[in-house]
Design a protein around this motif. Structure first.
Motif, mmCIF file in Angstrom:
data_model
loop_
_atom_site.group_PDB
_atom_site.id
_atom_site.type_symbol
_atom_site.label_atom_id
_atom_site.label_comp_id
_atom_site.label_asym_id
_atom_site.label_seq_id
_atom_site.Cartn_x
_atom_site.Cartn_y
_atom_site.Cartn_z
ATOM 1 N N ASN A 38 0.858 -1.187 0.000
ATOM 2 C CA ASN A 38 0.000 0.000 0.000
ATOM 3 C C ASN A 38 0.891 1.233 0.000
ATOM 4 O O ASN A 38 1.958 1.233 0.598
ATOM 5 N N CYS A 39 0.440 2.302 -0.656
ATOM 6 C CA CYS A 39 1.295 3.483 -0.712
ATOM 7 C C CYS A 39 1.375 4.142 0.668
ATOM 8 O O CYS A 39 0.394 4.216 1.403
ATOM 9 N N CYS A 40 2.571 4.555 1.015
ATOM 10 C CA CYS A 40 2.823 5.166 2.327
ATOM 11 C C CYS A 40 2.028 6.445 2.518
ATOM 12 O O CYS A 40 1.591 6.740 3.632
ATOM 13 N N ASP A 41 1.828 7.196 1.436
ATOM 14 C CA ASP A 41 1.041 8.432 1.514
ATOM 15 C C ASP A 41 -0.339 8.133 2.110
ATOM 16 O O ASP A 41 -0.790 8.781 3.060
ATOM 17 N N HIS A 42 -0.991 7.135 1.556
ATOM 18 C CA HIS A 42 -2.339 6.774 1.991
ATOM 19 C C HIS A 42 -2.317 6.197 3.402
ATOM 20 O O HIS A 42 -3.193 6.502 4.218
ATOM 21 N N ALA A 43 -1.324 5.364 3.701
ATOM 22 C CA ALA A 43 -1.215 4.777 5.034
ATOM 23 C C ALA A 43 -1.088 5.869 6.092
ATOM 24 O O ALA A 43 -1.722 5.797 7.152
ATOM 25 N N LEU A 44 -0.287 6.886 5.820
ATOM 26 C CA LEU A 44 -0.116 7.975 6.779
ATOM 27 C C LEU A 44 -1.386 8.813 6.913
ATOM 28 O O LEU A 44 -1.728 9.256 8.015
ATOM 29 N N GLU A 45 -2.103 9.009 5.813
ATOM 30 C CA GLU A 45 -3.385 9.726 5.884
ATOM 31 C C GLU A 45 -4.370 8.954 6.756
ATOM 32 O O GLU A 45 -5.068 9.543 7.586
ATOM 33 N N GLN A 46 -4.431 7.638 6.573
ATOM 34 C CA GLN A 46 -5.345 6.822 7.352
ATOM 35 C C GLN A 46 -4.940 6.776 8.822
ATOM 36 O O GLN A 46 -5.794 6.765 9.715
ATOM 37 N N ALA A 47 -3.637 6.787 9.099
ATOM 38 C CA ALA A 47 -3.167 6.836 10.480
ATOM 39 C C ALA A 47 -3.637 8.124 11.148
ATOM 40 O O ALA A 47 -4.041 8.124 12.314
ATOM 41 N N SER A 48 -3.623 9.216 10.397
ATOM 42 C CA SER A 48 -4.087 10.494 10.929
ATOM 43 C C SER A 48 -5.575 10.438 11.270
ATOM 44 O O SER A 48 -6.003 10.928 12.313
ATOM 45 N N VAL A 49 -6.358 9.821 10.409
ATOM 46 C CA VAL A 49 -7.798 9.671 10.657
ATOM 47 C C VAL A 49 -8.020 8.812 11.902
ATOM 48 O O VAL A 49 -8.854 9.136 12.760
ATOM 49 N N LEU A 50 -7.273 7.702 12.017
ATOM 50 C CA LEU A 50 -7.401 6.839 13.189
ATOM 51 C C LEU A 50 -7.033 7.581 14.471
ATOM 52 O O LEU A 50 -7.705 7.449 15.497
ATOM 53 N N LEU A 51 -5.957 8.362 14.426
ATOM 54 C CA LEU A 51 -5.534 9.103 15.615
ATOM 55 C C LEU A 51 -6.557 10.170 16.011
ATOM 56 O O LEU A 51 -6.791 10.393 17.202
ATOM 57 N N ASP A 52 -7.164 10.819 15.031
ATOM 58 C CA ASP A 52 -8.203 11.796 15.346
ATOM 59 C C ASP A 52 -9.398 11.107 15.997
ATOM 60 O O ASP A 52 -9.946 11.598 16.983
ATOM 61 N N SER A 53 -9.777 9.944 15.482
ATOM 62 C CA SER A 53 -10.882 9.182 16.068
ATOM 63 C C SER A 53 -10.532 8.732 17.483
ATOM 64 O O SER A 53 -11.377 8.780 18.383
ATOM 65 N N ALA A 54 -9.282 8.296 17.672
ATOM 66 C CA ALA A 54 -8.831 7.865 18.999
ATOM 67 C C ALA A 54 -8.873 9.025 19.986
ATOM 68 O O ALA A 54 -9.304 8.869 21.136
ATOM 69 N N ARG A 55 -8.441 10.194 19.539
ATOM 70 C CA ARG A 55 -8.448 11.380 20.396
ATOM 71 C C ARG A 55 -9.867 11.718 20.833
ATOM 72 O O ARG A 55 -10.130 11.966 22.010
ATOM 73 N N ARG A 56 -10.777 11.687 19.875
ATOM 74 C CA ARG A 56 -12.174 12.002 20.188
ATOM 75 C C ARG A 56 -12.784 10.967 21.131
ATOM 76 O O ARG A 56 -13.471 11.312 22.091
ATOM 77 N N ALA A 57 -12.542 9.683 20.840
ATOM 78 C CA ALA A 57 -13.097 8.616 21.678
ATOM 79 C C ALA A 57 -12.532 8.693 23.088
ATOM 80 O O ALA A 57 -13.262 8.496 24.069
ATOM 81 N N SER A 58 -11.258 9.003 23.195
ATOM 82 C CA SER A 58 -10.623 9.125 24.503
ATOM 83 C C SER A 58 -11.252 10.259 25.309
ATOM 84 O O SER A 58 -11.594 10.090 26.484
ATOM 85 N N PHE A 59 -11.404 11.397 24.682
ATOM 86 C CA PHE A 59 -11.979 12.564 25.370
ATOM 87 C C PHE A 59 -13.405 12.281 25.844
ATOM 88 O O PHE A 59 -13.744 12.499 27.002
ATOM 89 N N ILE A 60 -14.224 11.782 24.924
ATOM 90 C CA ILE A 60 -15.619 11.501 25.274
ATOM 91 C C ILE A 60 -15.688 10.397 26.327
ATOM 92 O O ILE A 60 -16.480 10.471 27.272
ATOM 93 N N GLY A 61 -14.847 9.387 26.174
ATOM 94 C CA GLY A 61 -14.840 8.288 27.134
ATOM 95 C C GLY A 61 -14.510 8.725 28.542
ATOM 96 O O GLY A 61 -15.135 8.286 29.510
#
Length: 95
Positions: A38-61
């Motif tokens: 998989n292209c690294c560009d896309h992998a890093l973009e998806q990692a950013s999306v996952l981290l944003d989701s993790a941040r939100r879930a952590s805060f709300i949790g």
């Protein structure tokens, strides 16, 4: 990679498929691994999306006393780390 892959895909390189995440039942075994190629560009973009989701879930949790969201944040963070680690290895293999 494939000859019909567009030039703009994979400018940074491609994932190598080594990084894994989430401990399995057997010691030393992981449940998930990043897929190679998989292209690294896309992998890093998806990692950013996952981290944003993790941040939100952590805060709300934490704010709403929802432990399941804190655990979800933990798992999402592990997945993002695996993506970033594998993309990093792919960047270095391109040099």
């Amino acid at each position: 990679m494939d000859d019909d892959t567009p030039q703009e895909i994979g400018k940074l390189g491609y994932t190598v498929g080594i990084a894994s995440c989430l401990d399995g039942v057997v010691e030393g075994k992981q449940l998930f691994r990043v897929e190679a190629g998989n292209c690294c560009d896309h992998a890093l973009e998806q990692a950013s999306v996952l981290l944003d989701s993790a941040r939100r879930a952590s805060f709300i949790g934490v704010m709403d006393d929802e432990p399941v969201l804190v655990w979800a944040s933990h798992f999402l963070s592990e997945m993002a780390k695996a993506l970033m680690d594998d993309a990093h290895m792919g960047l270095h293999s391109k040099e």
